[in-house]
Design an enzyme around this catalytic site. Structure first.
Site, short mmCIF file in Angstrom:
data_model
loop_
_atom_site.label_atom_id
_atom_site.label_comp_id
_atom_site.label_asym_id
_atom_site.label_seq_id
_atom_site.Cartn_x
_atom_site.Cartn_y
_atom_site.Cartn_z
N CYS A 119 0.75 -0.87 0.19
CA CYS A 119 0.03 -0.36 0.24
C CYS A 119 1.27 0.99 -0.26
O CYS A 119 1.24 1.61 1.12
CB CYS A 119 -0.90 0.16 1.13
SG CYS A 119 -2.35 -1.23 1.27
N HIS B 7 -11.85 -15.23 1.17
CA HIS B 7 -11.01 -16.88 1.71
C HIS B 7 -12.23 -17.75 1.80
O HIS B 7 -10.85 -18.69 1.88
CB HIS B 7 -10.38 -16.51 3.25
CG HIS B 7 -11.52 -16.22 4.04
ND1 HIS B 7 -11.97 -15.54 4.17
CD2 HIS B 7 -11.60 -17.01 4.96
CE1 HIS B 7 -12.70 -15.60 5.84
NE2 HIS B 7 -12.10 -16.66 6.21
C1 LIG Z 1 -16.47 -14.54 6.96
C2 LIG Z 1 -15.61 -13.86 6.72
C3 LIG Z 1 -14.34 -13.13 7.96
C4 LIG Z 1 -14.96 -14.00 9.26
O1 LIG Z 1 -14.57 -15.17 9.10
P1 LIG Z 1 -12.79 -15.82 9.91
O2 LIG Z 1 -13.78 -17.18 10.13
O3 LIG Z 1 -13.13 -14.93 10.97
O4 LIG Z 1 -12.22 -15.81 8.77
C5 LIG Z 1 -13.51 -12.44 7.56
N1 LIG Z 1 -13.68 -11.89 5.98
C6 LIG Z 1 -14.69 -11.54 5.88
C7 LIG Z 1 -14.72 -11.50 4.11
C8 LIG Z 1 -15.74 -13.14 5.72
O5 LIG Z 1 -16.38 -13.32 4.65
#
Ligand SMILES: *Cc1c(COP(=O)(O)O)cnc(C)c1O
Length: 602
Positions: free
Chosen positions: A253, A284
């Site tokens: 960045c 993810h």
């Molecule tokens: C679901 C989600 C999270 C939170 O879930 P984790 O299991 O803590 O990673 C974070 N960011 C995005 C974009 C999500 O869709």
């Protein structure tokens, strides 16, 4: 007691114990396992041996007494359905052979020396002593499967002396962080991270418990016999490359660094983003959902079900279902259905059924409750896709392993570009999958600081935030013993503008990492997250998910504080899904000039 291994256990493994058991118990099974087996199944022998002296003989069609005793109230519904005419002969035979005729050696030593933990509910069936150790919903088949896989029956929350022992070990880890190797040692064989995690939730209904135990056995079976195979790995590798678009890049960045330098005497750390927002479906979650769908297919399931908050998990599951030609049912709190409309439409386009959930907080927790309930009612054809590193063992382990590509890739990419490893690694924390996936690659480098970033919401009052590690306490939800946000009345509450972070529990590994002080839990409130959302959008042309914006807040704070350091920040997803919601509810932020955000002030 010279020969530690009783005959009846030897008989279970005519060719000697399998390698994984040999490794775990080089000196034979420990006394407590022998005891457990004896107590639960050993003294039914009195009636069994009569019929089983000659193994060749056809099993009688009627159900032997010792099996009846295992189900004093009749067989549970799912067994009744599967075996309307009672257990088939091969199962009866197996039980008899393995455990039925040990009566001769067992009862002598196992009369009644462990009645202390008899608070176990009704003791009506004193003839079937399995009740105090083996949960009543466990069928003989489940028990046998578990023994074959080398896992012990669910033990739930760890208490008493065992807990004290673990507390001591954890204190040692806190006091000397270089004294232990982390990777490969957690969770332990029973699925615990210290006292966190494990394999059973006490509060599930009886039918759910049976379904879950079965699912647990199936899943651990895959963990041992499928996940490590080339077949699975090659399939997943190909999907990641051709379908998802991995590896995702990292990105520095530089413009935001310039903005900070202007206000910070020319000083600013380097912020690198891991671009999980560029993953197919925009977050993810597809990393573990594709792997879960592969598992479902391997088990011959025809339907994927799940609960979802922001809809990102539902979208990833719907995508995986479409990819593999499976049915898909997505449960979603009605508040989230309204808020995350674009994702709801996408799921429908992909062929999934979206079922709004209208009770309680009408958000992620209730969506999961509903999905678990559905799964409990349709365990045969359904595969419950877990959305994060939560729920019973082995899910926190599996989802972590499916997500660790984030950290592994980023580590290599960062080293290639800078010749260094990061000093700080940051990721937002909901259930904990994107953060643990990022942290995993760095856990053994103890000088690298790891920051899970929790949503501080609109204040510190219970119900105004979703910061489990910062404000919660030890407790359990959805099968995980971890940190929860729960009041004296047992009510769970959480708030965040980011639906994906709005979960009153975190994965058990995060609770453990906090307690051994390997991670530094931190937080970002709604206001900071909204600023980060617009800052990253306006200054770099990247619209992050509101969830990921929380992580980015911490990255900016660190860059101001540590001008010589490298900060790696995972951007877990893209913000397309949040744009309408933000502009409708917080349009004032859109008017802030790029160098006037509070976040940049030094
Ligand atoms: C679901 C989600 C999270 C939170 O879930 P984790 O299991 O803590 O990673 C974070 N960011 C995005 C974009 C999500 O869709």
């Amino acid at each position: 007691m010279e020969d530690q291994v009783p005959e009846f256990i030897k008989k279970m493994f005519p060719n000697g114990p399998p390698p994984h058991l040999k490794e775990k118990y080089p000196n034979g099974p420990p006394p407590e396992i022998i005891e457990m087996l004896k107590k639960s199944v050993g003294n039914q022998g009195s009636e069994a041996p009569k019929e089983a002296p000659n193994e060749k003989q056809q099993a009688p069609p009627e159900i032997p007494e010792f099996i009846k005793k295992m189900f004093p109230n009749g067989p549970p519904p799912h067994l009744k359905e599967k075996y309307p005419n009672g257990p088939p002969p091969e199962i009866i035979e197996m039980l008899k052979k393995n455990v039925g005729n040990q009566g001769s050696e067992a009862p002598k030593e196992a009369p009644k020396e462990a009645p202390k933990e008899q608070q176990q509910a009704p003791t009506a069936n004193s003839a079937a002593p399995s009740a105090d150790i083996i949960p009543p919903f466990m069928t003989p088949e489940m028990l046998m499967e578990m023994m074959k896989l080398g896992i012990s029956p669910p033990k739930g929350e760890i208490k008493g002396e065992e807990l004290e022992k673990i507390e001591k070990i954890m204190k040692g880890m806190r006091d000397d962080k270089y004294s232990y190797k982390y990777t490969g040692n957690y969770p332990d064989n029973d699925g615990y991270f210290g006292m966190f995690g494990g394999i059973m939730e006490e509060k599930l209904t009886a039918s759910n418990r049976a379904a879950f135990t079965n699912c647990l056995i199936e899943t651990i079976g895959l963990l041992k016999n499928y996940i490590p195979t080339d077949e699975f790995r090659n399939d997943l590798r190909k999907i990641r490359r051709d379908f998802q678009g991995r590896p995702t890049p990292i990105y520095e960045c530089t413009r935001i660094q310039e903005l900070i330098k202007k206000k910070n005497n020319g000083k600013c750390g380097r912020i690198f983003l891991k671009r999980e927002d560029l993953n197919h479906t925009g977050a993810h979650k597809i990393n573990h959902c594709m792997a879960e769908a592969l598992m479902a297919k391997k088990l011959g399931k025809t339907c994927l079900c799940c609960g979802t908050g922001a809809g990102q998990h539902g979208l990833a599951v719907a995508t995986a279902a479409a990819h593999f030609g499976l049915d898909c049912k997505v449960f979603m709190g009605s508040i989230d259905v309204a808020k995350e409309h674009p994702n709801v439409s996408k799921m429908k386009v992909l062929g999934a059924e979206v079922i709004p959930v209208d009770f309680g907080g009408k958000s992620l927790k209730e969506a999961n409750d509903a999905s678990i309930k559905y799964f409990g009612e349709h365990p045969e054809e359904t595969f419950q896709c877990i959305g994060s590193v939560v729920a019973v063992h082995p899910w926190p382990l599996l989802v972590r392993e499916f997500q660790r590509c984030i950290g592994d890739e980023a580590r290599e990419q960062l080293f290639d570009q800078t010749g260094r490893l990061p000093n700080h690694v940051v990721a937002c924390l909901g259930g904990g999958s994107n953060s643990i996936g990022t942290f995993s690659a760095f856990l053994d480098n103890k000088d690298i600081k790891l920051y899970p970033v929790e949503p501080l919401g609109r204040g510190t009052k219970f119900g105004d935030h979703a910061s489990c590690l910062l404000y919660g306490h030890r407790g359990s939800l959805h099968g995980t013993y971890s940190y929860v946000l729960q009041d004296e009345n047992g009510e769970y509450k959480s708030h965040s503008i980011a639906s994906g972070l709005c979960y009153p529990c975190v994965g058990p590994e995060h609770a453990f990492l906090k307690e051994i002080t390997r991670t530094i839990p931190s937080g970002a409130n709604d206001h900071e997250a909204l600023e980060a959302f617009f800052l990253l959008s306006k200054a770099e042309g990247i619209i992050p998910a509101l969830e990921s914006s929380h992580g980015f807040v911490q990255a900016v704070k660190l860059a101001k504080q540590y001008p010589d350091d490298i900060i790696l920040c995972n951007i877990s997803g893209r913000g397309d899904k949040d744009v309408d919601y933000v502009m409708e509810n917080y349009p004032q932020y859109a008017d802030i000039k790029v160098d006037e955000f509070d976040l940049l002030k030094c």
